[in-house]
Each structure stands twice: as C-alpha cells, then as structure tokens.
Motif scaffolding. Structure first.
Motif, PDB file in Angstrom:
ATOM      1  N   GLY A 533       7.660  -0.797  -3.510  1.00  0.00           N
ATOM      2  CA  GLY A 533       7.093  -1.980  -3.766  1.00  0.00           C
ATOM      3  C   GLY A 533       5.923  -2.254  -3.237  1.00  0.00           C
ATOM      4  O   GLY A 533       5.443  -3.386  -3.416  1.00  0.00           O
ATOM      5  N   VAL A 534       5.134  -1.677  -2.354  1.00  0.00           N
ATOM      6  CA  VAL A 534       4.104  -2.077  -1.739  1.00  0.00           C
ATOM      7  C   VAL A 534       3.081  -0.984  -1.700  1.00  0.00           C
ATOM      8  O   VAL A 534       3.200   0.225  -1.179  1.00  0.00           O
ATOM      9  CB  VAL A 534       4.306  -2.475  -0.172  1.00  0.00           C
ATOM     10  N   HIS A 535       1.756  -1.458  -2.129  1.00  0.00           N
ATOM     11  CA  HIS A 535       0.758  -0.411  -2.291  1.00  0.00           C
ATOM     12  C   HIS A 535      -0.491  -0.925  -1.866  1.00  0.00           C
ATOM     13  O   HIS A 535      -0.864  -2.105  -2.330  1.00  0.00           O
ATOM     14  CB  HIS A 535       0.720   0.157  -4.091  1.00  0.00           C
ATOM     15  N   THR A 536      -1.277  -0.317  -0.829  1.00  0.00           N
ATOM     16  CA  THR A 536      -2.389  -0.561  -0.299  1.00  0.00           C
ATOM     17  C   THR A 536      -3.778   0.003  -0.590  1.00  0.00           C
ATOM     18  O   THR A 536      -3.586   1.000  -1.424  1.00  0.00           O
ATOM     19  CB  THR A 536      -2.186  -0.426   1.374  1.00  0.00           C
ATOM     20  N   ASN A 537      -4.660  -0.660  -0.303  1.00  0.00           N
ATOM     21  CA  ASN A 537      -6.011   0.034  -0.610  1.00  0.00           C
ATOM     22  C   ASN A 537      -6.189   0.086  -2.202  1.00  0.00           C
ATOM     23  O   ASN A 537      -7.061   1.220  -2.673  1.00  0.00           O
ATOM     24  CB  ASN A 537      -6.313   1.257  -0.039  1.00  0.00           C
ATOM     25  N   ILE A 538      -6.024  -0.945  -3.020  1.00  0.00           N
ATOM     26  CA  ILE A 538      -6.098  -0.711  -4.291  1.00  0.00           C
ATOM     27  C   ILE A 538      -7.400  -1.321  -4.773  1.00  0.00           C
ATOM     28  O   ILE A 538      -7.693  -2.726  -4.684  1.00  0.00           O
ATOM     29  CB  ILE A 538      -5.000  -1.617  -5.169  1.00  0.00           C
ATOM     30  N   ARG A 539      -8.438  -0.616  -5.432  1.00  0.00           N
ATOM     31  CA  ARG A 539      -9.855  -0.939  -5.560  1.00  0.00           C
ATOM     32  C   ARG A 539     -10.266  -0.942  -6.693  1.00  0.00           C
ATOM     33  O   ARG A 539     -11.044  -1.680  -7.452  1.00  0.00           O
ATOM     34  CB  ARG A 539     -10.726  -0.069  -4.722  1.00  0.00           C
ATOM     35  N   THR A 540      -9.593  -0.131  -7.619  1.00  0.00           N
ATOM     36  CA  THR A 540      -9.919   0.251  -9.086  1.00  0.00           C
ATOM     37  C   THR A 540      -8.857  -0.189 -10.042  1.00  0.00           C
ATOM     38  O   THR A 540      -7.730  -0.146  -9.496  1.00  0.00           O
ATOM     39  CB  THR A 540     -10.284   1.619  -9.408  1.00  0.00           C
ATOM     40  N   PRO A 541      -9.246  -0.281 -11.380  1.00  0.00           N
ATOM     41  CA  PRO A 541      -8.066  -0.412 -12.382  1.00  0.00           C
ATOM     42  C   PRO A 541      -7.246   0.710 -12.382  1.00  0.00           C
ATOM     43  O   PRO A 541      -5.858   0.507 -12.698  1.00  0.00           O
ATOM     44  CB  PRO A 541      -8.913  -0.707 -13.645  1.00  0.00           C
ATOM     45  N   ASP A 542      -7.723   2.061 -12.202  1.00  0.00           N
ATOM     46  CA  ASP A 542      -6.852   3.160 -12.417  1.00  0.00           C
ATOM     47  C   ASP A 542      -5.789   2.840 -11.307  1.00  0.00           C
ATOM     48  O   ASP A 542      -4.666   3.261 -11.468  1.00  0.00           O
ATOM     49  CB  ASP A 542      -7.525   4.489 -12.440  1.00  0.00           C
ATOM     50  N   GLN A 543      -6.375   2.906 -10.119  1.00  0.00           N
ATOM     51  CA  GLN A 543      -5.397   2.812  -9.135  1.00  0.00           C
ATOM     52  C   GLN A 543      -4.435   1.597  -8.931  1.00  0.00           C
ATOM     53  O   GLN A 543      -3.085   1.693  -8.836  1.00  0.00           O
ATOM     54  CB  GLN A 543      -6.121   2.484  -7.532  1.00  0.00           C
ATOM     55  N   LEU A 544      -4.666   0.565  -9.649  1.00  0.00           N
ATOM     56  CA  LEU A 544      -3.669  -0.560  -9.873  1.00  0.00           C
ATOM     57  C   LEU A 544      -2.709  -0.124 -10.948  1.00  0.00           C
ATOM     58  O   LEU A 544      -1.638  -0.570 -10.790  1.00  0.00           O
ATOM     59  CB  LEU A 544      -4.580  -1.547 -10.406  1.00  0.00           C
ATOM     60  N   ASP A 545      -3.116   0.600 -11.959  1.00  0.00           N
ATOM     61  CA  ASP A 545      -2.153   0.973 -12.873  1.00  0.00           C
ATOM     62  C   ASP A 545      -1.006   1.983 -12.258  1.00  0.00           C
ATOM     63  O   ASP A 545       0.077   2.108 -12.646  1.00  0.00           O
ATOM     64  CB  ASP A 545      -2.537   1.800 -14.059  1.00  0.00           C
ATOM     65  N   VAL A 546      -1.614   2.782 -11.420  1.00  0.00           N
ATOM     66  CA  VAL A 546      -0.650   3.717 -10.733  1.00  0.00           C
ATOM     67  C   VAL A 546       0.480   2.909  -9.930  1.00  0.00           C
ATOM     68  O   VAL A 546       1.620   3.288  -9.837  1.00  0.00           O
ATOM     69  CB  VAL A 546      -1.375   4.987  -9.895  1.00  0.00           C
ATOM     70  N   ALA A 547      -0.143   2.010  -9.084  1.00  0.00           N
ATOM     71  CA  ALA A 547       0.642   1.327  -8.361  1.00  0.00           C
ATOM     72  C   ALA A 547       1.777   0.385  -9.149  1.00  0.00           C
ATOM     73  O   ALA A 547       3.035   0.386  -8.948  1.00  0.00           O
ATOM     74  CB  ALA A 547      -0.083   0.320  -7.578  1.00  0.00           C
ATOM     75  N   LEU A 548       1.234  -0.244 -10.310  1.00  0.00           N
ATOM     76  CA  LEU A 548       2.044  -0.691 -11.248  1.00  0.00           C
ATOM     77  C   LEU A 548       3.145   0.122 -11.773  1.00  0.00           C
ATOM     78  O   LEU A 548       4.423  -0.461 -11.891  1.00  0.00           O
ATOM     79  CB  LEU A 548       1.225  -1.512 -12.167  1.00  0.00           C
ATOM     80  N   ASP A 549       2.914   1.165 -12.224  1.00  0.00           N
ATOM     81  CA  ASP A 549       3.787   2.240 -12.617  1.00  0.00           C
ATOM     82  C   ASP A 549       5.022   2.430 -11.819  1.00  0.00           C
ATOM     83  O   ASP A 549       6.107   2.570 -12.218  1.00  0.00           O
ATOM     84  CB  ASP A 549       3.095   3.776 -13.028  1.00  0.00           C
ATOM     85  N   VAL A 550       4.725   2.614 -10.559  1.00  0.00           N
ATOM     86  CA  VAL A 550       5.715   2.958  -9.342  1.00  0.00           C
ATOM     87  C   VAL A 550       6.718   1.626  -9.352  1.00  0.00           C
ATOM     88  O   VAL A 550       7.863   1.827  -9.171  1.00  0.00           O
ATOM     89  CB  VAL A 550       4.946   3.193  -8.014  1.00  0.00           C
ATOM     90  N   ILE A 551       5.809   0.376  -9.263  1.00  0.00           N
ATOM     91  CA  ILE A 551       6.778  -0.821  -9.090  1.00  0.00           C
ATOM     92  C   ILE A 551       7.691  -0.970 -10.403  1.00  0.00           C
ATOM     93  O   ILE A 551       8.722  -1.410 -10.068  1.00  0.00           O
ATOM     94  CB  ILE A 551       5.766  -1.927  -8.903  1.00  0.00           C
TER      95      ILE A 551
END
Length: 687
Positions: A533-551
């Motif tokens: 439930g914790v993701h760091t160094n999110i800079r781009t929309p693609d990185q954000l989508d990956v983090a949200l998928d895991v969450i």
C-alpha cells in the motif's frame, strides 16, 4: 492503645503490643514460626489459640488466650496465621477487641481467583468497618529491627541489624532477600515490608509513612505490577524530594501481545513502569545486586540537584581503575577532564609516567595519596570522587586519607575479608560508602549521579500524571484525517491530496508534481507497506497507474481512496508515539523510526503525559549523540522541533480520552524541517 487512621501507619509498624492469632506449639506451623520471630519484641506478645488455652498449654513460654476478645483494649497489632476462610471472622474479633492493625499471612485470596477475590473483599470490608489497617493478605510480613519487631514467619530475620534503608517489596520473598543482602553488605534496614496483595496498605501508604520517618535515609522499592500508576508516581515523588528512592521493576518479558502499532511494541508495561518511576524521581536499576550497591551509596551520600554532576576516578591499580572508568562511561556518568590547576598539583604529587587527567592513576597508593584525593575532589568540575585501591598495609590508610572528603567520595578495595569489613565500618561512620569491587563502586557512583539528575529534573518540570479530559474523537482515523489533526497543532506534514478515484489521483499528480508517495487510504489497514500500500518516487502517469493497480489488488479494502503526497527529502527517521497505559494513563514515546523500528537497539524515551516543553526536549536529548548530530549525512535533529511533535501527541492524548494509540512513524528530519510522513490514531469505542 493507638488509634488507626487512614493517614498514618504507626499502629501497624510501631505497635506497643502484638497478638498472634493462630499461634501454634507445632514447630511445623506458621503460627509457631511467627511466635518464635516475635520472641525479642520488647512489648507484650499474646498467643491466641482456643485449644491450647482450654488445657492451659503455653506456646514458647507464652500464656495462651482463647480469643483476642479477652485482651480488649490491650492489643495494637494482630498477626493472623489462620487459614484464609477464617480471616474475616478473626478480623471481626479484632475489631470488637479494639485492635488497630493486622497482618494477614494466609494465601488464597485475590491471587487465587474469583472466590478468593470475594473473600478478600469481605476481609477488607470487616477491617474498614472497624478501622483496622491491613497488611497483606498473602504476605510473609514485615520487620522493624530498630523496634526489635519481626512480624515475619521466617525466624532467622531476628538476626537482621537495624540500618537506614527501608525496603518496600510486592513480594515477601524479595523483601526477605533484600533485607538479608543489605545486612550482609553492612547496611541494615529501618523497615522491611512485604506488601503481598496490598488489599489495604500498599505502596502509597508505606511510602508516605517512610517519607516522614527520620530513621530512613533511602528507600528500596520492588515492583511487580501496578494498578494505580498515577498514585504510585505521586507517592514516589513525595518521598524522592526528601530522600532517595531506588527501584527495580521485574517482568522484563511480560509485554505479552504487542499492540497494533509500532508504538505499542515499544511500550510494554515493563518499560512504561520503569520510565514512570524514573520520572517520579526513583533511580531505576536492573538487578537486586545493583539495587544493594545503589542504596549502599545513596543511604550515605546525596548530591545537590544537578543536570550532570561530574565524577572522577582515582585508582591505585590501573586494571581495576580501567574497569571502573569503563563501567561509569557505559552508565553515562560524566567524567570531565580536570582543570589545569588540578593537573598542576597532580604533577607535583605523582610520578611523571602516571595518568593524571581523569581517571587518575597513582601507580600505587603511597604517602601522596591523601593529597591526590583532596586535589581531585576539590576540582570545580568534580562533584563525586570514586577511589579504588587494594589493601596494602602501610601503604594507604583509607580512613585517614578519605575521611576529610566525606559526602563527596566513595571507596572500593580488595583484600582480606576481616580487614575490609573493619574498613567498611570505620568509613561508614564517616559517611563514606565502601564496596568490594570496581563494578559495585560503579553502580554506586552511577546511582548517586542519576539521583542528582532526577532531582534537578523534578525541580525544573514536576510532572503530575493525569488522564484525558473527556473529549471523544469517535473513531480510528485514516492517515489523512490523523495528519490533519496533528497539523492543527502546528506539526509539519507533507503537501498532499486525497483521491476518491483514479481520475482524482492523476489530477493530484499533475497539481503536486513529482516525485510523490502514493498510499492506500484506509483506516482499517494499519501496516500499509506490508500489503503493497505504499509506493515512492512516482513521477509519471504510467508509474502512478502501476502503483494504483497494486493498491487496488489489496484484499478487504473498506475504502477505494488514495493518498498522494510530495516526497520528503533525505533524513534520519524517528518514531513519535503515544499509548494509553492501563496503569499510568497517557504515555509519550520517542525512538528511532522507519521500517526497522522493532529491530533497533536504540532504547525508546518514554514519559507519562502531560509533557512540559523542558521534559519533551529532555526526551530528544536522550537519543544517541550521533543521531542528534546527523546520522550518515542526514541533517542534525532540532530538539525544539521534535519537542513540538512530542507536545502535540501529549496534548492529543490528554484531550481525547478515547485515543488509545498515536503512531507517527516515521518522522523524518530533513533540511526542510521535521516532517510527519505517516500518522495512525487508534480510538477505542467508549460505552
């Protein structure tokens, strides 16, 4: 006869007459042992045994009585050695006979279950109705050697010598062990009490009695469990302002199940009780042997309050002196360098090859030793001097050399037992404590220094424990709600946004910019990193989508929300937390934080709330110096800024009575300040 009052215990500990109910002529019975122990009591001792009285049988040369009623108005203290079921009726007889205090030796009361608890309540009710003070039940009794009163069923206690130290122990066995240890150390006891179940007379009552006892110069306290922490702290504080209190808390491994957050794992009852006792002014030790060393010193020497009194070491032999100095350094005792005027004197007194700063190595005790001791003791930086020298006839007379330094010097030696005992007695008459090893001397010095520091702390910020003010928060908060609450107290949190869906999450990334930390936002998920439930160094929309998928794949989420925050800079991480302890109420904690908090070897700093600012700063300064200065290139810790966070946690716990735990982990010390990166506030539903 004395009249029992709820404010004084003279009726119990200083009676003019004693009756043993359940006295026995059978050497295997507790009633026989108790009568035997009381043989040296100078006042009347009465043996109560209906069967023996009926046939005119005496017990240990005492005339027996069928009932205490035959002695109406003649008995101050009754010692009950009867079975538990007979205790209420025995107390009823005591009340009718005008007895003012009683010791209940039998077990089988609250320590044995519900039936025993009911029996104990019945006994207390009878005693209260008649104004009888109770010690016990489930106790071996007490000893007052000054009075020749040994109300204890171990007859060998009659060999104990009077002295200046009082023992207050929850365990009757520990009471006896400490009394004998103090006797062997040549100290002796003024009063030695085993509280047992403490149904009436407990810590508070005995401590208040000892605070006003002119014969007691130090109190040794043994604690197993605490029911009313605030009352105990207040009582210890009342005593420690007049005379030293040295305490041991047993049950280091009694934490049981950890609480839900990191803070709960840091603050088991063992740690909280030790911190609370220290906060109230007690010198807390780790073993009975260390306790005896501490009271050996503090029953004789007490320094004026000071934030860090300096100690010096003088040794006649380098090896033991090194052990002593090392132990003092390990205990955190300040050992300042001597002033140039002092070292100039030492250069004139000692051979050139000796070490003359602090510690001072004389090479071997000789004719200059008294002058060396005087020069070091008079140094402006030194409040207490520890001297070690082996017994060498003709080389060094410790009494002559150290006598003029009474009140500021302590001594340890090695040599023939009879010689050392003679030296110990002569030095004690001069109020100079003596020990038989470098380690024991180090314990004594550390205790005296710690006591001075605790006195100073109490004079600067006396802390009175208190519970919440009654406001209700209502429910456990999610991270965003918790951060908003502490931000209202002026605590810095990262810039961030909550998002109810992916569209809002992407809008937050666009507004905040990267790098971001993206988290699941759900009050029911206490350890977010453990479930992805914790993701760091999110800079781009693609990185954000990956983090949200895991969450989104986290099972059993009660909320579909996210928290997005600007990522904080590099820095050391702390945990600032608070718990509501069952005995002591709100407790604030500070320690090393981050994901490895449980495995850190940094001891947590704990204080019972409410905190004052000086107390909060003192907690911060209790962290390792290397951490304060900036760990591995991180910015140094600002004590004032971290104190602000500690005070905010204290205020939360004091304001909201349903908060059971606050967990700010981590608090990162960055170049931009101290920032709370995660916040958990747990509430308990109140009925």
């Amino acid at each position: 006869m004395a009249t029992a009052t709820r404010s004084g215990l003279d009726c119990l500990f200083n009676p003019r007459s004693v009756a043993v109910m359940g006295a026995s002529g059978n050497a295997g019975k507790a009633g026989y042992a108790m009568v035997s122990s009381l043989a040296n009591f100078p006042g009347p001792v009465y043996a109560i045994n209906p069967r023996a009285a009926a046939v005119g049988e005496s017990i240990l040369n005492l005339e027996t009585k069928a009932s205490v009623a035959e002695l109406k108005g003649q008995v101050d203290l009754a010692v009950l050695t009867v079975p538990a079921q007979m205790v209420p009726e025995a107390l009823e007889q005591c009340g009718e006979a005008g007895v003012t205090a009683a010791v209940i030796c039998a077990g089988g009361f609250s320590e044995s279950g519900d039936e025993g608890s009911a029996l104990q309540q019945q006994a207390v009710h009878v005693a209260t109705t008649h104004g009888i003070r109770l010690l016990g039940p489930n106790t071996s009794g007490f000893m007052n050697p000054r009075l020749g009163l040994f109300a204890n069923f171990m007859p060998s206690v009659t060999t104990l010598s009077p002295g200046p130290v009082a023992v207050v122990a929850q365990s009757g066995g520990v009471n006896l062990a400490l009394a004998f240890m103090l006797d062997h150390a040549g100290i002796g006891t003024s009063l030695s009490v085993g509280l047992g179940n403490g149904a009436d007379v407990g810590f508070v009552e005995v401590l208040d009695h000892l605070a006003n006892d002119p014969e007691t110069t130090a109190v040794a306290l043994h604690v197993e469990g605490v029911a009313d922490g605030a009352a105990l702290m207040d009582a210890v504080l009342r005593v420690s302002t007049r005379k030293p209190v040295i305490a041991i808390k047993v049950g280091k491994n009694d934490v049981g199940d950890f609480a839900k957050s990191h803070t709960g794992a840091l603050t088991g009852s063992y740690e909280v009780t030790r911190a609370a006792l220290s906060q109230a002014g007690a010198v807390v030790v780790d073993s009975l042997a260390e306790l005896v060393d501490a009271v050996t010193a503090l029953s004789t020497i007490r320094l004026q309050p000071h934030p860090g009194p300096g100690a010096a070491v003088i040794t006649g032999q380098a090896g033991p002196g090194l052990i002593l100095a090392d132990a003092l350094a390990e205990a955190g005792v300040p050992m300042p360098a001597l002033h140039s005027e002092t070292t100039a004197q030492l250069q004139q007194l000692l051979p050139a090859l000796t070490y003359q700063r602090n510690p001072v190595d004389t090479g071997r005790p000789g004719g200059s030793f008294p002058a060396v001791a005087r020069a070091v003791s008079e140094d402006p930086s030194i409040a207490l001097t520890a001297v070690y020298a082996l017994d060498e006839p003709g080389a060094f007379d410790p009494v002559a050399a150290l006598g003029p330094l009474s009140g500021h010097v302590m001594f340890a030696s090695g040599g023939p037992k009879n010689v050392l005992i003679q030296q110990r007695e002569r030095l004690r008459e001069l109020r100079i404590p003596m020990f038989h090893s470098p380690d024991a001397l180090a314990h004594g010095v550390a205790a005296v220094v710690k006591d001075a520091q605790l006195q100073f702390a109490a004079s600067q910020w006396p802390v009175r424990p208190a519970f919440g003010r009654g406001a209700i928060l209502g429910s456990t908060l999610d991270e965003s709600e918790g951060k908003r609450l502490i931000a209202e107290a002026g605590v810095q949190i990262p810039a961030g946004r909550t998002a109810a869906n992916r569209q809002e999450a992407h809008a937050a990334l666009e507004d905040l910019g990267g790098p971001l930390v993206v988290k699941v936002l759900d009050a029911a998920i206490l350890h977010k990193a453990d479930v992805g439930g914790v993701h760091t160094n999110i800079r781009t929309p693609d990185q954000l989508d990956v983090a949200l998928d895991v969450i989104d794949r986290i099972p059993n989420r009660s909320s579909g929300r996210y928290l997005l925050e600007r990522q904080a800079g590099y820095g050391v991480e702390l945990i600032v937390g608070g718990v509501r302890d069952a005995a002591f109420g709100p407790v604030v904690a500070l320690s090393l934080g981050g994901t490895d908090v449980e495995i850190s070897n940094v001891s947590p700093q704990l204080r019972v709330a409410p905190l004052s600012r000086p107390a909060a700063i003192d907690m911060v300064l209790g962290l390792p110096p290397a951490l304060l200065a900036g760990h591995r290139g991180s910015p140094p810790i600002d004590p004032e800024a971290v104190a602000d966070i500690l005070l905010a946690v204290s205020e939360l716990l004091m304001t909201y009575s349903d908060i059971t735990e606050v967990d700010l982990n981590p608090v990162r010390i960055t170049a931009e300040g101290s920032i709370v990166l995660d916040a958990l506030i747990i509430c308990e539903l109140q009925h």
